[in-house]
Design a protein around this motif. Sequence first.
Motif: not given
Length: 429
Positions: A409-426
């Motif tokens: 959640k911190y990384k998402l808030k800080a724009n270090i990663i995106t929800y797209g990154d999570l979706e791709k990883a899943v």
Amino acid sequence: MANLYFMAVNHYNLPMNKALTSLLVITSFLLFSCTSKAEKLQNKKEINNRRFASYAQTYIEKCQKENQGILEKYIKESPLEIKIAQLFVANLEGNKNFRSYETFKEITEGKGEIPSSTPLIAGGYLFFSYNLADSPEQQLIFMNSIKNYSSKNNQLNPYLSIDQEGGYVNRLHKLTGGLESQEKIAQKYSIAQAYNIYSDQAKKMNSLGFNMNIAPVLEISTDQNKDFLQGRSFGNTEQVLSYGKVCIRAYENNNIATVVKHFPGNTNTDPHTGLPEINLSKEELEESLIPFFELSKLQPSAILMSHARTSALDPQTPACLSKLWVTDIIRNKYNYQGLIFSDDIFMGALVNNGYSPQKAVIMAIEAGVDCIMTSEKRFGKEAKVLYQKASQDKAFEEKINQSFERIIKYKLKANIITYGDLEKAVYEK
């Protein structure tokens, strides 16, 4: 409108009083017509605005719901070894081109879900002076190599942190220039000036690719710690409160996460070599913690624990390994929602006093720590200990899950990663 009046008098030979009456009628009609048209246009505009706002709100809620689903799926389906890797903030080799020197085999011995040959990448990295290049351009190339390496190996970007307090703890001096110590800032500059100084520093850090500062120090300067701190404190309680507040806001407002430290304090014993013992009464201890209590309400990105033991509370356990300090006080009493860091688990304060790194990582997670700091460049052995315990202890695994979620959640808030990154990883694991 005046022309209509003279036209009625001269052209139609109307008496002046009748001409005036006619003018008033015409004026009223025109004003009514204009007002009516304006009102209609305004009403139409307001209706369109409300309709757009409704559509926008519906779209936002839909996106939020979808993103929450992606996050929940990622948290649930991520392999245990990935979760554990995210808990570490480690040092790294060199300053030119990033690479990992370990694989996930170090954690799982080939029994995990991730292929054993996959490079092991930490959740975050801590930069020392030897990790800094000779120019801003070269430094940015190095930072980008970390992102490229992570992406190439289908892993999330790590956060990139450094101790940039000012004074003699100014690791970026050759790249960003001078930054005076916290003590000097409080002595020489107004609150507004301090905000500008730290905002400027944040922008410089951003330009180099950093997104986290292991600062500021929120300890009050006393006779018991000033020899160790050496100007790293803003000063007395009032100074720490006012300048600490503006420092946190300046960095956070400019996209640099702050990691306030060292909770619940230090003594003149250097924790790199010895174990600090804070011998204050409970009342004195609580008074010394006023800055941490008050400034934690700002919800800085992280709080870093010290290795100190406190005679008044949990006297047997270093604070960074203490459930009382980490969970009962910071998380519950202070209602702090951000990340909680341990200090370096390889410091003498722990290693020389019966707390090996392998023992310390277990205790830290059990205490409620989210991010385990290590000055070493390899963390596979410590991660393996966590993996083995979590594989056999569901309650321990749940603590890892909670910390993992906070980190993501911190990384998402800080724009270090995106929800797209999570979706791709899943979907591509």
